[in-house]
Design a protein around this motif. Structure first.
Motif, PDB file in Angstrom:
ATOM      1  N   SER A 127      -7.155  -0.498   0.871  1.00 36.04           N
ATOM      2  CA  SER A 127      -6.721  -0.555   2.258  1.00 36.04           C
ATOM      3  C   SER A 127      -5.806  -1.747   2.504  1.00 36.04           C
ATOM      4  O   SER A 127      -5.804  -2.723   1.747  1.00 36.04           O
ATOM      5  CB  SER A 127      -7.941  -0.662   3.184  1.00 36.04           C
ATOM      6  OG  SER A 127      -8.584  -1.911   2.984  1.00 36.04           O
ATOM      7  N   SER A 128      -5.040  -1.664   3.589  1.00 35.73           N
ATOM      8  CA  SER A 128      -4.149  -2.765   3.952  1.00 35.73           C
ATOM      9  C   SER A 128      -4.936  -4.041   4.234  1.00 35.73           C
ATOM     10  O   SER A 128      -4.489  -5.146   3.907  1.00 35.73           O
ATOM     11  CB  SER A 128      -3.321  -2.390   5.188  1.00 35.73           C
ATOM     12  OG  SER A 128      -2.421  -1.354   4.892  1.00 35.73           O
ATOM     13  N   SER A 129      -6.118  -3.906   4.852  1.00 36.64           N
ATOM     14  CA  SER A 129      -6.917  -5.096   5.167  1.00 36.64           C
ATOM     15  C   SER A 129      -7.370  -5.802   3.882  1.00 36.64           C
ATOM     16  O   SER A 129      -7.394  -7.037   3.808  1.00 36.64           O
ATOM     17  CB  SER A 129      -8.124  -4.716   6.024  1.00 36.64           C
ATOM     18  OG  SER A 129      -8.948  -3.787   5.329  1.00 36.64           O
ATOM     19  N   THR A 130      -7.737  -5.012   2.854  1.00 38.19           N
ATOM     20  CA  THR A 130      -8.139  -5.607   1.575  1.00 38.19           C
ATOM     21  C   THR A 130      -6.961  -6.336   0.939  1.00 38.19           C
ATOM     22  O   THR A 130      -7.105  -7.444   0.423  1.00 38.19           O
ATOM     23  CB  THR A 130      -8.649  -4.520   0.616  1.00 38.19           C
ATOM     24  OG1 THR A 130      -9.795  -3.889   1.189  1.00 38.19           O
ATOM     25  CG2 THR A 130      -9.025  -5.118  -0.734  1.00 38.19           C
ATOM     26  N   VAL A 131      -5.776  -5.707   0.985  1.00 41.61           N
ATOM     27  CA  VAL A 131      -4.584  -6.343   0.416  1.00 41.61           C
ATOM     28  C   VAL A 131      -4.257  -7.616   1.177  1.00 41.61           C
ATOM     29  O   VAL A 131      -3.905  -8.640   0.571  1.00 41.61           O
ATOM     30  CB  VAL A 131      -3.395  -5.364   0.425  1.00 41.61           C
ATOM     31  CG1 VAL A 131      -2.115  -6.078  -0.021  1.00 41.61           C
ATOM     32  CG2 VAL A 131      -3.671  -4.179  -0.481  1.00 41.61           C
ATOM     33  N   ARG A 132      -4.359  -7.595   2.520  1.00 41.55           N
ATOM     34  CA  ARG A 132      -4.089  -8.799   3.318  1.00 41.55           C
ATOM     35  C   ARG A 132      -5.005  -9.936   2.918  1.00 41.55           C
ATOM     36  O   ARG A 132      -4.584 -11.091   2.792  1.00 41.55           O
ATOM     37  CB  ARG A 132      -4.239  -8.496   4.818  1.00 41.55           C
ATOM     38  CG  ARG A 132      -3.041  -7.827   5.442  1.00 41.55           C
ATOM     39  CD  ARG A 132      -3.082  -7.910   6.962  1.00 41.55           C
ATOM     40  NE  ARG A 132      -4.275  -7.253   7.512  1.00 41.55           N
ATOM     41  CZ  ARG A 132      -4.318  -5.958   7.816  1.00 41.55           C
ATOM     42  NH1 ARG A 132      -3.254  -5.201   7.610  1.00 41.55           N
ATOM     43  NH2 ARG A 132      -5.412  -5.432   8.321  1.00 41.55           N
ATOM     44  N   VAL A 137       0.830  -1.199   0.000  1.00 39.71           N
ATOM     45  CA  VAL A 137       0.000   0.000   0.000  1.00 39.71           C
ATOM     46  C   VAL A 137       0.868   1.254   0.000  1.00 39.71           C
ATOM     47  O   VAL A 137       0.619   2.207  -0.746  1.00 39.71           O
ATOM     48  CB  VAL A 137      -0.948   0.004   1.211  1.00 39.71           C
ATOM     49  CG1 VAL A 137      -1.675   1.345   1.326  1.00 39.71           C
ATOM     50  CG2 VAL A 137      -1.958  -1.126   1.086  1.00 39.71           C
ATOM     51  N   GLU A 138       1.929   1.247   0.835  1.00 43.21           N
ATOM     52  CA  GLU A 138       2.730   2.461   0.983  1.00 43.21           C
ATOM     53  C   GLU A 138       3.743   2.634  -0.150  1.00 43.21           C
ATOM     54  O   GLU A 138       3.840   3.699  -0.748  1.00 43.21           O
ATOM     55  CB  GLU A 138       3.461   2.424   2.331  1.00 43.21           C
ATOM     56  CG  GLU A 138       2.517   2.515   3.520  1.00 43.21           C
ATOM     57  CD  GLU A 138       3.263   2.464   4.841  1.00 43.21           C
ATOM     58  OE1 GLU A 138       4.498   2.242   4.817  1.00 43.21           O
ATOM     59  OE2 GLU A 138       2.613   2.655   5.887  1.00 43.21           O
ATOM     60  N   ARG A 139       4.505   1.566  -0.453  1.00 39.06           N
ATOM     61  CA  ARG A 139       5.592   1.705  -1.418  1.00 39.06           C
ATOM     62  C   ARG A 139       5.114   1.523  -2.865  1.00 39.06           C
ATOM     63  O   ARG A 139       5.631   2.148  -3.776  1.00 39.06           O
ATOM     64  CB  ARG A 139       6.698   0.700  -1.110  1.00 39.06           C
ATOM     65  CG  ARG A 139       7.371   0.974   0.220  1.00 39.06           C
ATOM     66  CD  ARG A 139       8.475  -0.009   0.499  1.00 39.06           C
ATOM     67  NE  ARG A 139       9.486   0.010  -0.565  1.00 39.06           N
ATOM     68  CZ  ARG A 139      10.580  -0.738  -0.551  1.00 39.06           C
ATOM     69  NH1 ARG A 139      10.793  -1.561   0.461  1.00 39.06           N
ATOM     70  NH2 ARG A 139      11.454  -0.670  -1.539  1.00 39.06           N
TER      71      ARG A 139
END
Length: 343
Positions: free
Chosen positions: A40-45, A32-34
């Motif tokens: 969102s991070s939760s969706t990516v997880r 998400v950041e780089r």
């Protein structure tokens, strides 16, 4: 496996490229950041977990990040090949300066590829029988000895001294030199046309018999050298490897000691229509693991003449490797158009 959604394809691509760049497991926060993903991070997880369930990612040790599996690299590379297939690349290998010398061009290509990608570069040369005859000379050395000189389009020179049972008429030697110059120059060494012209039944028996004795020089020209293989990057291969990759690179160096096995690997893995990527057990009939292969053929319209390939660990820059191999194959194809002729 069912086709991946566009989001999962994007996440898989970013995991592979991030891992290739850093050598470290990739987590959702990093993506998400780089990577600048707009979710969102939760969706990516959640998506990372699904990709892991599909066997495309794995969870090393207790790390919070993922790394690609062999299947993950394979899906990524296949999609990359498809996306690049119709798009021309600017050349990364310039062989124009050595266009008149095929051997030097092949060596230059190999060195440039290995330096540009930090991978093991392999380039196979065309079989000599694919070369055409550029020049033929027949000279009388002694009353019963003649020498035949064959120069090929690749610059190869073969000389054959023939000892005959009876003194040779100098006029027959001159006739043979003129006939070969008119009928053989420009033909491929291994072509049926060349053989037919050396055995032409319409020729008088005496002339045809003499030509059949001279044929040995053309056989020598084909047999004088087996397929050539140019290798670049072997010295630096281990220096770029990390951890478990060292063993895979050592296996690669072992294979390099078996020249015939390398040539077979190059020929078996190639598709004349597109760039080929082989990953893990797909390489060398399952004999090599944790290794990837990117290869392409080069040649003229009617046939492939050789191949260009890169070998290295699974964690390679596939985008750069595919583009480099495609560009090198294209440049070599342009080069050999000036050397080899269709019949």
């Amino acid at each position: 496996m069912e086709p991946l959604s566009s989001r999962r394809r994007e996440i898989l691509r970013r995991v592979v490229e991030e891992h290739v760049a850093t050598g470290q497991p990739v987590g959702s926060k990093s993506l998400v950041e780089r990577a600048g993903m707009d979710v969102s991070s939760s969706t990516v997880r959640s998506e990372l977990a699904e990709l892991e369930a599909l066997g495309l990612l794995t969870h090393p040790h207790t790390s919070a990040g993922r790394v690609p599996t062999e299947n993950g690299y394979r899906v990524y590379a296949e999609e990359l090949v498809d996306s690049l297939h119709e798009r021309p690349d600017p050349p990364v290998v310039d062989v124009a300066a050595v266009r008149s010398e095929l051997e030097e061009a092949l060596r230059s290509t190999t060195e440039t590829l290995s330096q540009a990608t930090r991978l093991l570069a392999l380039v196979s040369a065309p079989a000599l029988e694919s070369a055409s005859v550029r020049h033929v000379d027949v000279l009388q050395l002694q009353p019963r000895a003649v020498i035949v000189v064959v120069i090929t389009s690749t610059g190869g020179v073969t000389k054959r001294v023939l000892e005959l049972e009876q003194p040779v008429d100098p006029g027959l030697v001159e006739w043979a030199r003129s006939y070969l110059d008119e009928q053989i120059v420009g033909l491929r060494l291994g072509s049926a046309t060349l053989r037919r012209r050396l055995e032409d039944p319409a020729l008088p028996y005496h002339e045809r018999s003499f030509l059949l004795r001279l044929r040995a020089a053309f056989v020598d020209a084909v047999a004088s050298d087996g397929p050539q293989l140019y290798v670049g990057g072997a010295a630096g291969l281990l220096g770029e490897a990390r951890g478990a990759e060292l063993e895979a690179c050592q296996h690669l160096l072992d294979v390099l000691e078996r020249r015939a096995a390398v040539l077979e690997l190059l020929s078996d893995a190639l598709d004349p229509r597109r760039t080929v990527v082989r990953i893990g057990p797909e390489v060398d009939g399952g004999q090599l693991h944790d290794v990837s292969y990117v290869g392409a053929t080069y040649g003229i319209a009617s046939r492939s003449l050789g191949s260009v390939a890169l070998l290295g660990p699974l964690r390679m820059d596939y985008d750069k490797a595919i583009r480099a191999v495609r560009a090198a194959a294209l440049e070599l194809s342009r080069l050999v158009e000036d050397v080899y002729e269709d019949e």
